[in-house]
Design a protein around this motif. Structure first.
Motif, PDB file in Angstrom:
ATOM      1  N   ARG A  79       3.418  13.081   4.908  1.00  0.00           N
ATOM      2  CA  ARG A  79       3.981  13.246   3.567  1.00  0.00           C
ATOM      3  C   ARG A  79       3.167  14.267   2.754  1.00  0.00           C
ATOM      4  O   ARG A  79       3.503  14.574   1.618  1.00  0.00           O
ATOM      5  CB  ARG A  79       3.998  11.889   2.862  1.00  0.00           C
ATOM      6  CG  ARG A  79       4.927  11.816   1.686  1.00  0.00           C
ATOM      7  CD  ARG A  79       4.960  10.443   1.072  1.00  0.00           C
ATOM      8  NE  ARG A  79       3.725  10.090   0.381  1.00  0.00           N
ATOM      9  CZ  ARG A  79       3.561   8.978  -0.333  1.00  0.00           C
ATOM     10  NH1 ARG A  79       4.542   8.109  -0.411  1.00  0.00           N
ATOM     11  NH2 ARG A  79       2.429   8.725  -0.932  1.00  0.00           N
TER      12      ARG A  79
ATOM     13  N   LYS B 173       8.085   1.516   0.376  1.00  0.00           N
ATOM     14  CA  LYS B 173       8.729   0.781  -0.724  1.00  0.00           C
ATOM     15  C   LYS B 173       9.902   1.563  -1.314  1.00  0.00           C
ATOM     16  O   LYS B 173      10.992   1.032  -1.467  1.00  0.00           O
ATOM     17  CB  LYS B 173       7.710   0.499  -1.847  1.00  0.00           C
ATOM     18  CG  LYS B 173       6.507  -0.294  -1.409  1.00  0.00           C
ATOM     19  CD  LYS B 173       5.524  -0.489  -2.537  1.00  0.00           C
ATOM     20  CE  LYS B 173       4.871   0.772  -3.017  1.00  0.00           C
ATOM     21  NZ  LYS B 173       3.980   1.407  -2.020  1.00  0.00           N
ATOM     22  N   THR B 174       9.622   2.824  -1.679  1.00  0.00           N
ATOM     23  CA  THR B 174      10.667   3.603  -2.344  1.00  0.00           C
ATOM     24  C   THR B 174      11.848   3.833  -1.404  1.00  0.00           C
ATOM     25  O   THR B 174      13.010   3.700  -1.806  1.00  0.00           O
ATOM     26  CB  THR B 174      10.098   4.971  -2.803  1.00  0.00           C
ATOM     27  OG1 THR B 174       8.887   4.743  -3.515  1.00  0.00           O
ATOM     28  CG2 THR B 174      11.071   5.705  -3.699  1.00  0.00           C
ATOM     29  N   THR B 175      11.539   4.152  -0.148  1.00  0.00           N
ATOM     30  CA  THR B 175      12.597   4.441   0.829  1.00  0.00           C
ATOM     31  C   THR B 175      13.518   3.228   0.991  1.00  0.00           C
ATOM     32  O   THR B 175      14.745   3.353   0.901  1.00  0.00           O
ATOM     33  CB  THR B 175      11.957   4.809   2.189  1.00  0.00           C
ATOM     34  OG1 THR B 175      11.025   5.871   1.986  1.00  0.00           O
ATOM     35  CG2 THR B 175      13.006   5.238   3.194  1.00  0.00           C
TER      36      THR B 175
ATOM     37  N   VAL C  62      14.226  -2.600   6.991  1.00  0.00           N
ATOM     38  CA  VAL C  62      13.336  -3.074   5.921  1.00  0.00           C
ATOM     39  C   VAL C  62      14.187  -3.472   4.709  1.00  0.00           C
ATOM     40  O   VAL C  62      13.946  -4.509   4.071  1.00  0.00           O
ATOM     41  CB  VAL C  62      12.299  -1.988   5.545  1.00  0.00           C
ATOM     42  CG1 VAL C  62      11.395  -2.477   4.413  1.00  0.00           C
ATOM     43  CG2 VAL C  62      11.472  -1.589   6.766  1.00  0.00           C
TER      44      VAL C  62
ATOM     45  N   ARG D 209       1.958   8.390   8.494  1.00  0.00           N
ATOM     46  CA  ARG D 209       3.058   8.594   7.527  1.00  0.00           C
ATOM     47  C   ARG D 209       2.553   9.359   6.311  1.00  0.00           C
ATOM     48  O   ARG D 209       3.215  10.268   5.811  1.00  0.00           O
ATOM     49  CB  ARG D 209       3.604   7.238   7.042  1.00  0.00           C
ATOM     50  CG  ARG D 209       4.549   6.553   7.992  1.00  0.00           C
ATOM     51  CD  ARG D 209       5.130   5.325   7.285  1.00  0.00           C
ATOM     52  NE  ARG D 209       5.719   4.384   8.215  1.00  0.00           N
ATOM     53  CZ  ARG D 209       6.145   3.182   7.891  1.00  0.00           C
ATOM     54  NH1 ARG D 209       6.048   2.761   6.642  1.00  0.00           N
ATOM     55  NH2 ARG D 209       6.689   2.379   8.783  1.00  0.00           N
TER      56      ARG D 209
ATOM     57  N   THR E   5       6.699  -3.395   8.275  1.00  0.00           N
ATOM     58  CA  THR E   5       7.628  -2.260   8.425  1.00  0.00           C
ATOM     59  C   THR E   5       7.265  -1.372   9.621  1.00  0.00           C
ATOM     60  O   THR E   5       7.941  -0.364   9.867  1.00  0.00           O
ATOM     61  CB  THR E   5       7.593  -1.350   7.170  1.00  0.00           C
ATOM     62  OG1 THR E   5       6.346  -0.621   7.141  1.00  0.00           O
ATOM     63  CG2 THR E   5       7.708  -2.155   5.885  1.00  0.00           C
TER      64      THR E   5
ATOM     65  N   THR F 166       0.847  -1.199   0.000  1.00  0.00           N
ATOM     66  CA  THR F 166       0.000   0.000   0.000  1.00  0.00           C
ATOM     67  C   THR F 166       0.886   1.254   0.000  1.00  0.00           C
ATOM     68  O   THR F 166       1.950   1.243   0.633  1.00  0.00           O
ATOM     69  CB  THR F 166      -0.871  -0.027   1.283  1.00  0.00           C
ATOM     70  OG1 THR F 166      -1.579  -1.263   1.321  1.00  0.00           O
ATOM     71  CG2 THR F 166      -1.863   1.122   1.318  1.00  0.00           C
ATOM     72  N   PRO F 167       0.456   2.328  -0.697  1.00  0.00           N
ATOM     73  CA  PRO F 167       1.232   3.559  -0.636  1.00  0.00           C
ATOM     74  C   PRO F 167       1.522   3.969   0.818  1.00  0.00           C
ATOM     75  O   PRO F 167       0.635   3.924   1.665  1.00  0.00           O
ATOM     76  CB  PRO F 167       0.301   4.583  -1.327  1.00  0.00           C
ATOM     77  CG  PRO F 167      -0.459   3.750  -2.317  1.00  0.00           C
ATOM     78  CD  PRO F 167      -0.688   2.434  -1.619  1.00  0.00           C
TER      79      PRO F 167
HETATM   80  N1  LIG Z   1      10.460   2.244   7.919  1.00  0.00           N
HETATM   81  C1  LIG Z   1       9.917   3.476   7.999  1.00  0.00           C
HETATM   82  N2  LIG Z   1       9.632   4.010   9.214  1.00  0.00           N
HETATM   83  C2  LIG Z   1       9.075   5.245   9.300  1.00  0.00           C
HETATM   84  N3  LIG Z   1       8.766   6.042   8.253  1.00  0.00           N
HETATM   85  C3  LIG Z   1       9.029   5.555   7.022  1.00  0.00           C
HETATM   86  C4  LIG Z   1       9.608   4.256   6.833  1.00  0.00           C
HETATM   87  N4  LIG Z   1       9.746   4.049   5.504  1.00  0.00           N
HETATM   88  C5  LIG Z   1       9.268   5.157   4.900  1.00  0.00           C
HETATM   89  N5  LIG Z   1       8.849   6.064   5.798  1.00  0.00           N
HETATM   90  C6  LIG Z   1       8.253   7.386   5.503  1.00  0.00           C
HETATM   91  O1  LIG Z   1       6.910   7.128   5.068  1.00  0.00           O
HETATM   92  C7  LIG Z   1       6.598   7.922   3.919  1.00  0.00           C
HETATM   93  C8  LIG Z   1       6.270   7.009   2.756  1.00  0.00           C
HETATM   94  O2  LIG Z   1       7.467   6.350   2.328  1.00  0.00           O
HETATM   95  P1  LIG Z   1       7.686   5.927   0.805  1.00  0.00           P
HETATM   96  O3  LIG Z   1       7.445   7.083  -0.111  1.00  0.00           O
HETATM   97  O4  LIG Z   1       8.992   5.224   0.723  1.00  0.00           O
HETATM   98  O5  LIG Z   1       6.483   4.889   0.643  1.00  0.00           O
HETATM   99  P2  LIG Z   1       5.989   4.141  -0.671  1.00  0.00           P
HETATM  100  O6  LIG Z   1       5.461   2.840  -0.193  1.00  0.00           O
HETATM  101  O7  LIG Z   1       7.067   4.113  -1.693  1.00  0.00           O
HETATM  102  O8  LIG Z   1       4.810   5.097  -1.146  1.00  0.00           O
HETATM  103  P3  LIG Z   1       4.201   5.274  -2.647  1.00  0.00           P
HETATM  104  O9  LIG Z   1       3.610   3.963  -3.051  1.00  0.00           O
HETATM  105  O10 LIG Z   1       3.162   6.341  -2.483  1.00  0.00           O
HETATM  106  O11 LIG Z   1       5.340   5.693  -3.524  1.00  0.00           O
HETATM  107  C9  LIG Z   1       7.793   8.826   3.672  1.00  0.00           C
HETATM  108  O12 LIG Z   1       7.539  10.078   4.258  1.00  0.00           O
HETATM  109  C10 LIG Z   1       8.950   8.111   4.359  1.00  0.00           C
HETATM  110  O13 LIG Z   1       9.910   9.014   4.839  1.00  0.00           O
END
Ligand SMILES: Nc1ncnc2c1ncn2[C@@H]1O[C@H](COP(=O)(O)OP(=O)(O)OP(=O)(O)O)[C@@H](O)[C@H]1O
Length: 172
Positions: free
Chosen positions: A101, A13-15, A146, A97, A138, A8-9
């Motif tokens: 964002r 994932k990206t981080t 992660v 989160r 996560t 889920t967004p």
């Molecule tokens: N393990 C973590 N613990 C806490 N905060 C996190 C963690 N991983 C990511 N975040 C924060 O949560 C938010 C979402 O992270 P990220 O953009 O990597 O998610 P995503 O799953 O790739 O989202 P999308 O599908 O919308 O691209 C960001 O602000 C990031 O800094």
């Protein structure tokens, strides 16, 4: 080997994938949403949701020749893959989160509900089977942790797992 990194967004994932990318020499990483935007691989624009509707056939065609690749996106489990990592996050934490964002309140809540209902996990298991799915919680983990879990999926040192995470309490 093709590895899908989905969830889920807001699950991170990206981080985590960006951290992992620096550790892997033999794999290319494709950030599917960037590719979709860059090459216009979508069929329409959903104005209400402020999002593009992906052209999955075009994306798959674009990736067809690629081997040893990580494909990161909440859509990646809709494409062929050898292993599928599904990132999870407790819905309350996910909602926070997403709000932090800058996402709209209703969108953040909708994503949290979808996470509580295991929507992406179920789709991943339906498309790829239990033996190919690796669920990674996560919620209380740093992005580097992660990335460690994802690395274990890539290197084959972690067993498949699905259904161990239960967030249904969020809905009651
Ligand atoms: N393990 C973590 N613990 C806490 N905060 C996190 C963690 N991983 C990511 N975040 C924060 O949560 C938010 C979402 O992270 P990220 O953009 O990597 O998610 P995503 O799953 O790739 O989202 P999308 O599908 O919308 O691209 C960001 O602000 C990031 O800094």
């Amino acid at each position: 080997m093709r590895i899908a990194i989905t969830g889920t967004p807001g699950t991170g994932k990206t981080t985590a994938t960006t951290i992992l990318e620096g550790r892997l020499e033999d794999y290319d990483v494709i950030y599917l949403n960037d590719l979709l935007e860059r090459e216009g691989l979508y069929t329409s624009v959903d104005e209400e949701r402020d999002s593009k509707v992906a052209d999955l056939d075009a994306l798959e065609e674009r990736l067809a020749e690629r081997d040893d690749v990580l494909v990161e996106s909440h859509l990646s489990h809709h494409l062929p893959a050898d292993r599928v990592a599904v990132l999870r996050c407790a819905p309350e934490v996910l909602e926070k989160r997403l709000r932090e964002r800058g996402e709209r309140t209703d969108k953040a809540h909708e994503n949290a509900e979808s996470e509580a209902l295991d929507v992406i996990l179920s789709e991943a298991v339906d498309h790829h089977g239990l033996e190919s799915v690796y669920e990674i919680d996560t919620t209380d983990r740093e992005p580097t942790e992660v990335a460690d879990e994802l690395e274990a999926v890539v290197r084959g040192t972690r067993a498949p797992s699905a259904g161990e995470v239960d967030f249904v309490g969020y809905l009651t």
